[in-house]
Design a protein around this motif. Structure first.
Motif, mmCIF file in Angstrom:
data_model
loop_
_atom_site.group_PDB
_atom_site.id
_atom_site.type_symbol
_atom_site.label_atom_id
_atom_site.label_comp_id
_atom_site.label_asym_id
_atom_site.label_seq_id
_atom_site.Cartn_x
_atom_site.Cartn_y
_atom_site.Cartn_z
ATOM 1 N N GLY A 116 -8.888 -13.328 54.653
ATOM 2 C CA GLY A 116 -7.866 -13.136 55.684
ATOM 3 C C GLY A 116 -8.337 -13.653 57.026
ATOM 4 N N GLU A 117 -7.671 -13.180 58.073
ATOM 5 C CA GLU A 117 -7.909 -13.733 59.412
ATOM 6 C C GLU A 117 -9.003 -12.961 60.173
ATOM 7 N N ALA A 118 -8.717 -11.701 60.430
ATOM 8 C CA ALA A 118 -9.646 -10.885 61.230
ATOM 9 C C ALA A 118 -9.255 -9.426 61.070
ATOM 10 N N PRO A 119 -10.196 -8.514 61.278
ATOM 11 C CA PRO A 119 -9.844 -7.095 61.157
ATOM 12 C C PRO A 119 -8.782 -6.700 62.182
ATOM 13 N N GLY A 120 -7.934 -5.750 61.776
ATOM 14 C CA GLY A 120 -7.000 -5.137 62.714
ATOM 15 C C GLY A 120 -7.545 -3.781 63.146
ATOM 16 N N GLU A 123 -8.895 -1.558 60.237
ATOM 17 C CA GLU A 123 -10.142 -2.115 59.673
ATOM 18 C C GLU A 123 -11.293 -1.888 60.650
ATOM 19 N N PRO A 129 -12.264 -4.289 55.178
ATOM 20 C CA PRO A 129 -11.172 -5.240 55.361
ATOM 21 C C PRO A 129 -9.885 -4.778 54.665
ATOM 22 N N PHE A 130 -8.766 -5.138 55.234
ATOM 23 C CA PHE A 130 -7.452 -4.913 54.619
ATOM 24 C C PHE A 130 -7.250 -3.479 54.130
ATOM 25 N N ASN A 156 -12.837 -11.631 55.760
ATOM 26 C CA ASN A 156 -12.049 -12.320 56.786
ATOM 27 C C ASN A 156 -12.843 -13.460 57.399
ATOM 28 N N HIS A 230 0.204 -14.481 54.737
ATOM 29 C CA HIS A 230 -0.560 -13.279 55.077
ATOM 30 C C HIS A 230 0.318 -12.057 54.803
#
Ligand code: URA
Length: 258
Positions: A116-120, A123, A129-130, A156, A230
């Motif tokens: 994926g892109e980056a932690p939110g 996360e 992750p995710f 990510n 995504h």
């Protein structure tokens, strides 16, 4: 932001780092660029330089352990060792704002790596992750093709959360991507699934659209790579779920044939 990065970053670093930390980071960069051999200017030539007066006596004892650590993550031979080496990373300003370094999770020898892109925010909170809403949808997507999360490896492009979930900056990606390369080297997946355009464009080094990238087998350093939406984009645009379903069915077909 992009256009004023170098000077803004320097100023920012000076406000948050001590002289000694800046010196350590400088030496780390030198090692990354030029290896362990360093050419040192004779002391008598630099004794009058201002910076020398500010370097504490204890600098060698403090600096050397960090310098030797800087060069060891590249040679790790397991994901645990890699995580141990890099989880305190401060190579970009996200190191100052993160709560957790989100390394990755799942089967360390998975045939499928999901990137994926980056932690939110979730996360960043949990260090995995995710795990937020998008992550729950990813779990369901994987289950739909009869894969459990712990059968694949999930990570990510960036390991630290960008503030307010903004897109990664080029300098953050440049700093962080080598960690991903190392993870891929260690996991040795047969297939990669890139989630979203940021992950896909970063991995494949292109600026293609999702429409152009979906439904094709790309080559990422000899690893067959598919691209799909995504999960966060699917939450915002449920009409794309049908397309994502086609993509993951294709992934399953390749997996079964491998
Ligand atoms: N979005 C991502 O790209 N990665 C995560 O880990 C969570 C949300």
């Amino acid at each position: 932001m992009e256009s004023c990065q170098p000077i803004a970053l320097n100023r920012y670093l000076r406000t948050v780092l001590s002289q000694q930390e800046i010196l350590v980071r400088y030496l780390q960069q030198q090692i990354q660029m030029y290896g362990q051999e360093m050419y040192v200017v004779p002391a008598e030539l630099i004794v009058k330089a201002d910076v020398r007066q500010e370097i504490p006596q204890s600098v060698e004892a403090d600096v050397m352990p960090i310098l030797s650590k800087a060069s060891t993550w590249q040679s790790t031979t397991s994901l645990e060792a890699l995580q141990q080496e890099i989880h305190t990373c401060m190579e970009c300003p996200l190191g100052f704002t993160r709560n957790s370094f989100v390394f990755g999770s799942g089967n360390p020898h998975a045939d499928i790596m999901v990137i994926g892109e980056a932690p939110g925010a979730d996360e960043d909170e949990q260090g995995l992750p995710f795990v937020g809403r998008a992550g729950q949808l990813l779990t369901k997507i994987l289950e739909a093709i009869e894969l459990r999360r712990d059968e694949v490896y999930i990570c990510n492009i960036l390991k630290c959360r960008p503030p307010n979930n903004r897109k990664p900056l080029a300098m953050e990606t440049d700093q962080c991507e080598p960690y991903l390369w190392k993870q891929i080297e260690l996991v040795k997946p047969k297939l990669i699934l890139a989630l979203g355009l940021t992950a896909a464009n970063t991995l494949l080094k292109n600026k293609e659209s999702m429409t152009n990238l979906r439904g094709k087998i790309h080559d990422y350093q000899g690893i067959r790579t598919l691209v799909t939406y995504h999960p966060a984009a699917l939450l915002r645009n449920p009409e794309w779920k049908k397309l994502a379903w086609e993509d993951v069915k294709f992934l399953r077909t390749l997996y079964d044939a491998s």
